[in-house]
Enzyme design. Structure first.
Site, short mmCIF file in Angstrom:
data_model
loop_
_atom_site.label_atom_id
_atom_site.label_comp_id
_atom_site.label_asym_id
_atom_site.label_seq_id
_atom_site.Cartn_x
_atom_site.Cartn_y
_atom_site.Cartn_z
CG HIS A 37 -0.61 0.34 2.49
ND1 HIS A 37 -0.30 -0.59 3.47
CD2 HIS A 37 -0.42 1.54 3.08
CE1 HIS A 37 0.04 0.03 4.57
NE2 HIS A 37 -0.02 1.33 4.38
CG ASP A 56 0.29 -4.00 2.82
OD1 ASP A 56 0.84 -3.55 1.79
OD2 ASP A 56 -0.48 -3.33 3.53
CB SER A 112 2.67 1.71 6.48
OG SER A 112 1.46 1.32 7.03
N1 ARG Z 1 -4.93 0.75 7.72
C1 ARG Z 1 -3.63 0.78 7.13
C2 ARG Z 1 -3.05 2.21 7.17
O1 ARG Z 1 -3.60 3.09 7.79
C3 ARG Z 1 -3.60 0.22 5.76
C4 ARG Z 1 -4.32 1.03 4.71
C5 ARG Z 1 -4.22 0.48 3.31
N2 ARG Z 1 -5.12 -0.62 3.10
C6 ARG Z 1 -6.44 -0.48 2.78
N3 ARG Z 1 -7.19 -1.54 2.67
N4 ARG Z 1 -7.00 0.70 2.60
O2 ARG Z 1 -2.42 2.75 6.32
N1 ASP Z 2 -1.46 1.59 8.00
C1 ASP Z 2 -0.70 2.65 8.61
C2 ASP Z 2 0.32 3.27 7.64
O1 ASP Z 2 0.13 3.27 6.45
C3 ASP Z 2 -0.04 2.18 9.88
C4 ASP Z 2 -0.92 2.36 11.07
O2 ASP Z 2 -1.69 3.35 11.09
O3 ASP Z 2 -0.83 1.54 11.98
O4 ASP Z 2 1.28 3.89 8.04
#
Ligand code: ARG
Ligand code: ASP
Length: 728
Positions: A83, A219, A645
């Site tokens: 991502h 990921d 991330s």
């Molecule tokens: N929750 C994670 C973060 O805040 C991953 C986001 C990307 N994945 C998604 N399904 N949107 O970045």
């Molecule tokens: N998914 C988040 C990021 O892209 C990480 C988190 O918020 O725990 O940095």
């Protein structure tokens, strides 16, 4: 009796129970080093951060300003999340070569794909420059003058501190202005895409599984840093060569077990761990419900169309994901804050602080801080609500409104900076619109507009509402705008913006879509924004004073870590499951079996590539399995946030064991209040990454670049050796 209870308490909460914290890597000696070693770490603070010898920090660059990455081979191979590399993977994709859908693997250096504009930044050295930055500021006659002095001092430090010509100096602020650190950095600019799994692996579970445990997502993506012949940063060139790192992380094949030590090294973005209770209350009661509510109606409308129209599904998948990501996070955050009684805990901490203030006779200085917060937040509330609703409606969720708002800013550029700036900005905007309108559907946006504006009008404090919005039937308003505005497709936007500034502005102001945005924006700019800004500044000044009091008056061994600010930090903990609710316990590791349990053929979130299913059925895991099973994800007590991330997860010896990418939903309040009982970060097991690269993609040449190690096996072997020596 009491003694026994105390003893049991100490057993249940050992002295070194991990409590969260994101620490500055140059300041780990002492408390952190001891705590990490007590948790099982076998390294010293200098192995993590050192200026005189290579250390872990030399393998961990900031990835394109937003994520984290790590070097995992002597040839500059770089690992980060899928991502995080999403934009680059997408930009190389075409209908014939859809790398998002099918994955991408460069089979040699020549096949690696350049990404103009992309950068990664290494931290060379961190120096405390607080004294220099605060020099003379005690004599400032006002807060404003003080701030100006600080800015001037910072500038001085940046300019006067030694550096090589390919390096950059920057100063960052910690503890709300109580500490300043100088970062000497090196930014590499030739970063090429090396590999990415298909989205059905890299984004498996998509929005449904996002922020959730148990999780089964691979990921990750791979890049490579290129440098000039002297190994220095250089713009893209065919002459460039793979970068030789000062340090790269060996990859462990031994995996993790519950309670293993873990260290996460990366660039967390923002946290607010020291908000007063009144601010947390306001977040839970007012701000989060507003942002959640407005996104909910937007998502609901998009979803209706995405479900019945394949083309819209493709056009809106990434927009939907972006809106859904924080929508879901805020829900988890609010629930977590309520469940952990964060407000009451903060109130108790405030009471304790007030007692210390009294005891030290510092009431004159700090005595009114909490009541000042109460007053300031009470006055701030409506303005903060308006600010959040305006940005959700006019910047984030409705495309016509966002485009209209950018055009409103364009009109302001003409007024403040003249025709040339106007023309430059106009060209950039048109360029952006050209690509964004490709994924635009006026009928989706029209529905989203109607519901979002309805929500906006119903929830905005009445004093900020324009007369029109107060009375108007929203369905009728929507029809008028989408029936007549030129902002509903690219060709008419292009026509609208044709000609010199005068013509464009005249035409814009006759457009009903533009006219609507302008009217709302003007109201917001005149009635809400000025007070929002002045109250925000007042609160920031109070927060700085509050932070000073906390730092000054807490016991010497208190764990006070600075809020995340996008700078390099170390966080650590252990692999651990958790219990999110009564009678439910989550194990800390998931396996490929779980990926298969979720599999739905043809589904847009839970489909799988046939090759992966075949490998699973044949149990063809190469050397990456754990007793015949393929580990996929695991969780731990590391305190992470957005920006972490892509962070490496490092074992007790300094080897890579995983890749950070998310947190569990129940614990996302960790940005405001970290609770070791339910806050967990989510990581991909390094062995799953190796398995996908090697067995799934057949890119074994990449594995050969890496250094694979068996830290646990060799430890066992050493123990055996020692034992047999003793017997002899
Ligand atoms: N929750 C994670 C973060 O805040 C991953 C986001 C990307 N994945 C998604 N399904 N949107 O970045
Ligand atoms: N998914 C988040 C990021 O892209 C990480 C988190 O918020 O725990 O940095």
């Amino acid at each position: 009796m009491k003694l026994i209870r105390l003893f049991i308490f100490l057993l249940a909460f050992p002295m070194f129970a991990q409590q969260g914290g994101m620490w500055i890597p140059s300041l780990l000696e002492g408390m952190n080093e001891t705590e990490m070693q007590n948790l099982g770490m076998k390294m010293s603070a200098a192995d993590i951060y050192s200026v005189n010898q290579s250390s872990l920090k030399d393998a961990v660059p900031h990835f394109n300003g937003g994520c984290t990455s790590e070097v995992i081979s002597p040839k500059g191979l770089l690992l980060t999340n899928h991502h995080c590399g999403y934009g680059q993977i997408q930009s190389h994709s075409t209908v014939e070569n859809d790398y998002l859908a099918d994955g991408f693997w460069a089979m040699n250096l020549n096949e690696e794909l350049a990404n103009p504009g992309m950068t990664v930044t290494f931290i060379v050295e961190i120096t405390d420059v607080t004294e220099k930055v605060l020099e003379g500021t005690k004599n400032a006659s006002s807060e404003e003058e003080r701030q100006q002095m600080i800015d001037r001092n910072k500038q001085n430090v940046v300019e006067k501190s030694p550096k090589e010509k390919w390096q950059t100096n920057r100063v960052s602020t910690f503890y709300d202005g109580n500490q300043f650190m100088l970062f000497k950095v090196e930014t590499y600019k030739d970063i090429r895409l090396v590999g990415a799994p298909p989205s059905s692996v890299g984004k498996y579970g998509s929005d449904t599984d996002n922020w959730m445990w148990p999780r089964h997502t691979g990921d990750f993506s791979l890049f490579r840093i290129y440098a000039d012949k002297n190994n220095r940063p250089a713009e893209y060139s065919e002459e460039n060569v793979p970068y030789t790192p000062k340090h790269y992380l060996p990859v462990s094949l031994d995996g993790v077990a519950e309670d293993d030590f873990t260290l996460v090294f990366g660039f967390p973005g923002t946290t607010d761990e020291y908000l007063p209770a009144v601010a947390v209350e306001q977040l839970v009661e007012t701000i989060n419900p507003a942002r959640i509510g407005i996104r909910e109606v937007a998502l609901k409308e998009q979803d209706v169309f995405m479900r019945k129209d394949q083309q819209i599904k493709i056009q809106y998948a990434s927009k939907y994901s972006r809106i859904a990501n924080y929508y879901k996070k805020w829900i988890g955050e609010s629930q977590g804050l309520i469940k952990t009684d964060a407000v009451d805990i903060k109130k108790a901490q405030e009471k304790e602080l007030m007692q210390r203030i009294k005891a030290k006779d510092l009431e004159k200085q700090y005595g009114s801080i909490l009541s000042d917060f109460d007053t300031a937040y009470a006055e701030f509330k409506d303005y903060d609500l308006a600010y959040n609703l305006f940005s959700e409606a006019f910047i984030r969720n409705v495309e016509l409104l966002r485009n209209g708002f950018q055009l409103y800013q364009l009109e302001q550029v003409l007024e403040s900076r003249g025709e040339q700036s106007f023309t430059d900005r106009k060209a950039n905007l048109l360029e952006d619109y050209k690509s964004s309108y490709k994924d635009y559907s006026a009928k989706v946006d029209e529905k989203v507009f109607e519901k979002v504006i309805e929500f906006y009008a119903d929830n905005l404090p009445k004093q900020f509402l324009t007369d029109g919005l107060q009375q108007k039937n929203k369905a009728q308003l929507t029809q008028e705008i989408y029936g007549k505005s030129a902002l509903t497709d690219y060709a008419s936007v292009e026509k609208l913006m044709d000609g010199d500034a005068e013509e464009v502005i005249k035409r814009l102001n006759e457009d009903p879509g533009y006219a609507f945005v302008k009217k709302q924006a003007q109201k917001f700019y005149s009635d809400a924004l000025p007070t929002y800004r002045s109250k925000r500044m007042e609160i920031d000044a109070l927060q700085k004073e509050y932070m000073t009091a906390i730092v000054e008056l807490s016991p010497k061994d208190a764990r006070i870590f600075p809020n995340a600010n996008g700078t390099l930090r170390v966080t650590y903990g252990q692999v651990k499951g958790y219990s999110p609710k009564d009678a439910v316990y989550y194990e800390p590791v998931t396996y490929l079996e779980g990926v298969m349990e979720k599999y739905v053929e043809g589904d847009y979130e839970f489909d799988l590539p046939q090759k992966l299913i075949d490998l699973y059925e044949q149990k063809d895991y190469g050397k990456y399995d754990e007793n015949g099973k393929m580990p996929v994800n695991f969780i731990g007590t590391n305190h992470t946030t957005g920006g972490n991330s892509g962070s490496p997860v490092i074992d007790a010896h300094g080897n890579l064991i995983g890749l950070n990418f998310d947190r569990v939903w129940e614990g996302t309040m960790s940005d405001i209040y970290y609770d070791p009982v339910i806050s967990r970060n989510i990581m991909v097991d390094a062995r799953y990454i190796l398995f996908i690269i090697d067995k799934y993609a057949g890119a074994s040449h990449l594995i050969e670049e890496m250094k694979l190690v068996h830290p646990k096996q060799s430890k066992d072997a050493m123990k055996k050796k020692r034992r047999s020596k003793k017997r002899k």
